[in-house]
Write an enzyme that holds these catalytic residues in place. Structure first.
Site, PDB file in Angstrom:
ATOM      1  N   ASP A   1     -15.885  21.830  50.437  1.00  0.00           N
ATOM      2  CA  ASP A   1     -15.909  23.003  51.324  1.00  0.00           C
ATOM      3  C   ASP A   1     -16.350  24.225  50.517  1.00  0.00           C
ATOM      4  OD1 ASP A   1     -14.975  21.621  53.581  1.00  0.00           O
ATOM      5  OD2 ASP A   1     -13.707  23.304  54.177  1.00  0.00           O
TER       6      ASP A   1
ATOM      7  N   LYS B   1      -7.342  16.414  37.042  1.00  0.00           N
ATOM      8  CA  LYS B   1      -6.305  17.326  36.533  1.00  0.00           C
ATOM      9  C   LYS B   1      -5.518  16.520  35.500  1.00  0.00           C
ATOM     10  CE  LYS B   1      -4.070  21.271  36.720  1.00  0.00           C
ATOM     11  NZ  LYS B   1      -4.651  22.549  36.273  1.00  0.00           N
TER      12      LYS B   1
ATOM     13  N   ASP C   1      -9.354  23.026  38.438  1.00  0.00           N
ATOM     14  CA  ASP C   1      -9.308  24.488  38.584  1.00  0.00           C
ATOM     15  C   ASP C   1     -10.531  25.122  37.930  1.00  0.00           C
ATOM     16  OD1 ASP C   1      -8.226  23.542  36.209  1.00  0.00           O
ATOM     17  OD2 ASP C   1      -6.605  25.006  36.107  1.00  0.00           O
TER      18      ASP C   1
ATOM     19  N   ASP D   1     -12.113  16.983  48.718  1.00  0.00           N
ATOM     20  CA  ASP D   1     -12.032  17.689  49.996  1.00  0.00           C
ATOM     21  C   ASP D   1     -12.209  19.185  49.758  1.00  0.00           C
ATOM     22  OD1 ASP D   1     -11.481  18.102  52.759  1.00  0.00           O
ATOM     23  OD2 ASP D   1      -9.454  18.723  52.202  1.00  0.00           O
TER      24      ASP D   1
ATOM     25  N   TYR E   1      -3.685  11.498  50.221  1.00  0.00           N
ATOM     26  CA  TYR E   1      -3.896  11.336  51.655  1.00  0.00           C
ATOM     27  C   TYR E   1      -3.204  10.082  52.188  1.00  0.00           C
ATOM     28  CZ  TYR E   1      -7.555  14.859  52.469  1.00  0.00           C
ATOM     29  OH  TYR E   1      -8.257  16.027  52.638  1.00  0.00           O
TER      30      TYR E   1
HETATM   31  C1  IPM Z   1     -12.988  16.296  55.783  1.00  0.00           C
HETATM   32  C2  IPM Z   1     -11.890  16.862  56.636  1.00  0.00           C
HETATM   33  C3  IPM Z   1     -10.788  15.827  56.750  1.00  0.00           C
HETATM   34  C4  IPM Z   1     -10.253  15.556  55.361  1.00  0.00           C
HETATM   35  C5  IPM Z   1      -9.646  16.211  57.698  1.00  0.00           C
HETATM   36  C6  IPM Z   1     -10.157  16.587  59.078  1.00  0.00           C
HETATM   37  C7  IPM Z   1      -8.603  15.146  57.782  1.00  0.00           C
HETATM   38  O1  IPM Z   1     -11.434  18.062  56.118  1.00  0.00           O
HETATM   39  O2  IPM Z   1     -13.589  15.293  56.187  1.00  0.00           O
HETATM   40  O3  IPM Z   1     -13.257  16.846  54.714  1.00  0.00           O
HETATM   41  O4  IPM Z   1      -9.378  16.287  54.872  1.00  0.00           O
HETATM   42  O5  IPM Z   1     -10.711  14.612  54.735  1.00  0.00           O
HETATM   43 MN    MN Z   2     -12.480  18.735  54.342  1.00  0.00          MN
END
Ligand code: IPM
Ligand code: MN
Length: 355
Positions: free
Chosen positions: A249, A189, A221, A245, A142
């Site tokens: 999710d 990884k 993975d 990240d 990032y």
């Molecule tokens: C999160 C979001 C952010 C990230 C984006 C919006 C930049 O997805 O907080 O997880 O990738 O960190």
């Molecule tokens: Mn995210």
């Protein structure tokens, strides 16, 4: 004493869910005799529109000057499909993380019995899941060198980590493991990446200082698979920025809705609390957004930044009660659902009744 809270509602559904969370905090303040001051400021797309920058100086100052930050969500579709946009709302979030040194993103994932049906995963697999992800937040791909060639025929993003960056979040994660089931899984990884090899080396070294914590290692993975096939096996997951990240999710599916997950971004001086969900622009203004993740983020804030564990637990319990009493938004029950405001009011009242 006044606890100074910077309030950054942001874009999309951010302001709506923030509104409900502040209602809950008002009640906490009234009942526990703790004073909070709320200072609102702009961030994200709304800040670009008003001040030409997604994390303007005015907001920087308010954040620096606060004891904790509450953050809604940022993002606007008008930027998503324009790869050439010079400035985007997400840049504001990344700049904020770097500027405030928010190096550890803490994302708890747990199931609620009343919500087991809401997940597309099998009940017996997810029931009883309770783990927390420690995602490094100010390093890795990032924030490494990046660029795109002038002819736009090549581009690069660099992943780099220093030992210091790995050490500070690792210590936090080990300390957390001591308070829980004393298990850490490092997700990396290391079969391919040098940065991952450095993570393993350092985590192995640090683990000597925490002999009671059992450490295991998983390639990302494989971890992606195990998190949804065996979520109960995990306690504390420690990982770098990008992997964290993605797997958080993914992990949200376990809880039945992304609208349930709070998070804390811990820094040395100040910490920020935000729901994991994004700005969900399609839902903005419709009163259908789930306010629970934002409300649970305030519970995390009370616990971690203000040492108000009792009040934090009352909020968590009230959210659980709302779910049990089927006072939920559309994302959780698309037949019998309530509005953002109704759910917020129900939870606020429940909080009040528990004092
Ligand atoms: C999160 C979001 C952010 C990230 C984006 C919006 C930049 O997805 O907080 O997880 O990738 O960190
Ligand atoms: Mn995210």
């Amino acid at each position: 004493m006044i606890n100074k809270i910077a309030v950054l509602p942001g874009d999309g559904i951010g302001p709506e869910v923030m509104f409900e969370a502040l209602k809950v905090l008002d009640i906490i303040s009234e009942k526990s005799n703790v004073n909070f001051s709320f200072t609102k400021s702009l961030v994200g797309s709304s800040a670009i529109d008003a001040e030409g920058h997604p994390f303007p100086d005015s907001t920087k100052k308010i954040c620096e000057d606060s004891d904790a930050i509450l953050f809604g969500a940022i993002g606007d579709p008008k930027y998503d499909n324009n790869p050439k946009a010079k400035i985007r709302p997400e840049d504001g979030l990344l700049e904020m993380r770097k500027f405030l040194g928010l190096y550890a993103n803490v994302r708890p994932v747990k199931t609620y019995d009343a919500l087991l049906e809401a997940s597309p995963l099998k009940k017996d697999i997810i029931s009883g899941t309770d783990f927390v992800v420690y995602r490094e937040l100010t390093g890795g791909i990032y924030f490494g060198d990046k660029g795109i060639s002038e002819d736009r025929k090549s581009a690069f993003d660099t992943c780099s980590y220093t030992s210091k960056e790995i050490e500070r979040i690792s210590h936090l994660a080990f300390k957390e493991a001591l308070k829980r089931k004393k298990k850490i899984t490092l997700v990396d990884k290391a079969n391919v990446l040098d940065t991952s090899r450095l993570w393993r080396e350092i985590v192995q070294e640090i683990s000597n200082k925490y002999p009671d914590v059992k450490v295991s290692y998983l390639f990302v993975d494989n971890a992606a698979m195990k998190i949804i096939t065996n979520p109960k096996d995990f306690d504390v997951i420690l990982t770098e920025n990008m992997f964290g990240d993605i797997i958080t999710d993914e992990a949200s599916v376990i809880t039945g809705s992304l609208g349930m997950l709070p998070s804390a971004s811990v820094g040395d001086k100040v910490s920020l609390f935000e729901p994991i969900h994004g700005s969900y622009p399609e839902a903005a203004g419709k009163g259908i957004a789930n306010p629970m993740a934002m409300i649970l983020s305030t519970a995390l804030m009370l616990d971690l930044s203000f040492n108000m564990k009792k009040e934090s637990d009352i909020i968590i319990k009230s959210v659980e009660d709302a779910i049990k009493n089927e006072c939920v938004t559309q994302d959780i029950n698309n037949k019998n659902f309530y509005s953002t405001q109704e759910v917020g009011n129900w939870i606020s009242k429940r909080v009040k009744d528990q004092f």
